[in-house]
Design a protein around this motif. Structure first.
Motif, short mmCIF file in Angstrom:
data_model
loop_
_atom_site.label_atom_id
_atom_site.label_comp_id
_atom_site.label_asym_id
_atom_site.label_seq_id
_atom_site.Cartn_x
_atom_site.Cartn_y
_atom_site.Cartn_z
N TYR A 1 -18.15 -0.41 48.44
CA TYR A 1 -18.65 0.35 49.95
C TYR A 1 -19.96 0.12 50.83
CZ TYR A 1 -21.17 4.31 52.06
OH TYR A 1 -21.98 5.30 52.37
N TRP A 2 -20.49 -1.01 49.94
CA TRP A 2 -22.05 -1.53 50.35
C TRP A 2 -20.68 -3.03 51.13
CZ3 TRP A 2 -24.93 0.75 52.13
CH2 TRP A 2 -26.06 2.37 51.06
N ARG A 3 -20.20 -3.19 51.11
CA ARG A 3 -19.77 -4.74 51.42
C ARG A 3 -19.25 -4.04 52.95
NH1 ARG A 3 -15.03 -7.57 47.40
NH2 ARG A 3 -14.59 -8.41 49.32
N PHE A 4 -18.76 -2.92 52.85
CA PHE A 4 -17.75 -2.51 54.25
C PHE A 4 -18.93 -1.65 55.12
CE2 PHE A 4 -16.38 1.25 56.31
CZ PHE A 4 -15.07 0.48 57.03
N VAL A 5 -19.60 -1.17 54.56
CA VAL A 5 -21.28 -1.19 55.50
C VAL A 5 -21.75 -1.92 56.03
CG1 VAL A 5 -23.03 0.11 55.38
CG2 VAL A 5 -21.37 1.48 53.74
N LEU B 1 -22.00 -2.84 60.29
CA LEU B 1 -23.30 -3.08 60.53
C LEU B 1 -23.19 -4.63 61.43
CD1 LEU B 1 -25.47 -1.97 57.95
CD2 LEU B 1 -25.10 -0.96 60.20
N ARG B 2 -22.62 -5.66 60.57
CA ARG B 2 -22.28 -6.89 61.58
C ARG B 2 -21.82 -6.57 62.98
NH1 ARG B 2 -19.71 -10.35 58.71
NH2 ARG B 2 -19.42 -8.93 57.14
N ASP C 1 -16.71 -9.52 66.34
CA ASP C 1 -15.86 -10.70 65.85
C ASP C 1 -16.09 -11.47 65.07
OD1 ASP C 1 -14.24 -10.72 68.48
OD2 ASP C 1 -15.46 -11.73 69.51
N CYS C 2 -17.27 -11.17 64.44
CA CYS C 2 -17.72 -11.18 62.42
C CYS C 2 -17.24 -11.81 61.69
CB CYS C 2 -18.97 -10.56 62.36
SG CYS C 2 -18.29 -8.99 61.87
#
Length: 580
Positions: free
Chosen positions: A71-75, A79-80, A86-87
């Motif tokens: 979940y936090w990886r997706f959040v 945000l990035r 294109d991050c």
């Protein structure tokens, strides 16, 4: 002589006199809804996993932790992406997953949709790694079903979340959706009418497919035997007898001229015979696996020997290869020396690692399927086709539906696709015996399979063996096919070729990029495991057909005058292959 060859021999197993069964009728009704999958088998698998997870605090903690991490990886990614669309992504799809390959998936918000789905998919893969104590078969079933459900939920399947569908709809003003509706309606109508799954009217047998000249020279109630006309002045005296699987029409090996293994063989100096199986109906419900050996392979071997006396090369494809191996073992046991060589194409003789198809084979599932088949007398073509499609649902079901129904692109039709739509049935008794004796109990590999009251063993076969496995085979995984090395006492030449179960075998020389590995294992050598074999076997670019041809020539005598074709019953493709 002609009357003898055209006689229909009625010697199938006697009808089973079974009393009416409420349980059988109930299973048959449920099977029509579930596609032949046993709800009991699924429930047992899920209950096993659920009970073990419920008492494993470590597993629960790990799942909660991994879910929070995902979940936090997706959040963090979202945000990035707000600052830089294109991050760098937080997860990449598997190499074989092509659902998000279109460049449009690199635009936002669609890139975020794909990232969220891939993270969820990765978490479910972790969640399906059950704690110790869960039956491996049950864990594999739960993992498989979870993957199917995830494939349904992929953002690639829905017009609101698939950028390619949105772009095509805007470009065409919705005409793609209109075409897709008619394609869906046509497919649905075909399914209701029991017609082939695709329009194959442009492919006519004898004109576009199965065009190698030949004659039906023998027929009984189960097979027609085709003898192909020689294409060279001289041929090797040992003919080739090909046993295709009865789950498929024989012309998989005689497609269009450029894709025909039969044509390749006759043009290179071999006399070729082919078994064409009858498409069974409810009236054939009591044909057994032994009937298929006796009325199929054994009858064909006898007829070939009467036409071209001497030894022969026996070839089997898929289920036909398993049956050919059983027939060869029975011949060896009975000191029948008519076998010059044995070739098995994507055929298993040991089912301990038979791939994802084993997910559909346990006691509960086999019993359920036996009841379904007993009620209707056969396993219908759509039921077996559905099982094969589920093994690669993202490619064979959902991606196909997106292309056809949302993008409005009719499926490309070519010879192999036309053959694939020309499905067959399998009789109740034979398929029940195949699932129980071979898949479930693995009797042939354990030398417990009986032919005419006595067990047979592949180690009795002394003729050289040529075995072909394909890299992406979901039906007969190549490592399963490779197990013949541990069973055979003869020299085994093994080929691992690129492609899948069908495209890897229908693999003619030509411009297509093909590759294969090949090595011969002498019967006096120590066993080599499949991964060590793969690391050491010689690599070749191109089709494996020329290697097999060279091997057949080495196993054959010098060419002599080509034999005459036996008296004809009918020209190719015969009558049985036309049955619907």
């Amino acid at each position: 002589m002609m009357e003898q060859r055209t006689e229909i021999i009625n010697v199938a197993s006697p009808s089973l006199s079974e009393p009416p069964s409420f349980d059988r009728a109930m299973d048959a009704a449920i099977g029509k809804v579930t596609g032949g999958v046993s709800p009991t088998a699924l429930a047992l698998a899920y209950l096993d996993c659920a009970l073990h997870v419920s008492k494993s605090i470590d597993t629960q903690a790990d799942l909660i932790t991994s879910a929070a991490s995902a979940y936090w990886r997706f959040v963090d990614y979202c945000l990035r992406a707000c600052a830089d669309p294109d991050c760098e992504t937080c997860i990449e799809p598997e190499a074989r997953d092509k659902r998000f390959a279109d460049n449009l998936w690199q635009t936002q918000p669609f890139r975020a949709y794909a990232q969220g789905f891939l993270l969820a998919q990765d978490w479910w893969a972790r969640a399906m790694t059950a704690p110790p104590g869960v039956d491996k078969h049950h864990q594999d079933v739960v993992t498989f079903v979870a993957r199917q459900l995830l494939d349904v939920a992929s953002p690639a399947n829905f017009p609101a979340t698939n950028p390619a569908i949105i772009a095509q709809t805007l470009k065409e003003g919705g005409r793609n959706l209109q075409r897709g509706f008619w394609l869906w309606l046509n497919d649905w109508t075909r399914a209701l009418d029991g017609a082939p799954s695709a329009d194959i009217s442009d492919y006519v047998l004898g004109r576009d497919l199965a065009t190698t000249p030949g004659e039906v020279v023998f027929r009984n109630e189960l097979i027609e035997l085709i003898q192909y006309a020689p294409q060279t002045e001289k041929t090797h005296p040992e003919p080739i007898l090909i046993t295709p699987a009865w789950i498929m029409k024989y012309y998989i090996l005689d497609l269009s001229p450029e894709n025909s293994l039969v044509r390749y063989l006759v043009e290179n100096g071999f006399t070729v015979f082919m078994i064409s199986w009858k498409n069974p109906t409810a009236a054939d419900r009591d044909l057994s696996l032994e009937d298929y050996r006796r009325l199929g392979v054994d009858a064909a071997v006898s007829q070939v020997a009467s036409i071209a006396p001497g030894k022969l090369h026996l070839v089997g494809y898929c289920l036909g290869g398993t049956l050919a191996a059983i027939a060869a073992a029975a011949m060896a046991r009975d000191r029948d020396d008519r076998l010059q060589s044995l070739t098995l194409l994507a055929a298993q003789t040991d089912f301990t690692e038979a791939g994802e198809l084993t997910l559909f084979v346990d006691e509960a599932q086999v019993t359920f399927l036996e009841n379904v088949m007993a009620e209707q007398g056969y396993l219908d073509a759509w039921q077996m086709a559905g099982a094969f499609q589920l093994l690669r649902s993202s490619d064979l079901i959902w991606s196909k539906m997106v292309r056809s129904y949302w993008l409005g692109e009719p499926p490309a039709m070519f010879d192999l696709m036309a053959w694939n739509a020309d499905a067959t049935r399998m009789p109740y008794k034979m398929h029940a015996e195949y699932l129980r004796k071979l898949f479930l109990n693995n009797e042939f590999a354990q030398e417990k399979y009986f032919v005419e009251g006595r067990p047979v063993a592949l180690r009795d076969v002394r003729a050289p063996i040529f075995a072909v496995g394909t890299e992406r085979d979901h039906v007969a995984p190549w490592r399963s096919v490779y197990k013949i090395h541990a069973q055979a006492s003869a020299d085994v030449t093994f080929v691992l070729t690129s492609g899948g179960h069908n495209a890897g075998v229908v693999n003619p020389p030509g411009p297509k990029k093909r590759r294969h590995q090949i090595a011969t294992h002498d019967d006096l050598q120590a066993y080599v495991d499949p991964d060590a074999w793969r690391a050491a076997a010689a690599h070749h670019e191109g089709s494996w057909w020329p290697c097999w041809l060279e091997w057949l020539e080495e196993c054959s005598s010098a060419p002599v005058a080509a034999p005459k074709t036996a008296p004809s019953i009918a020209p190719t493709p015969g009558a049985y292959v036309l049955e619907r």
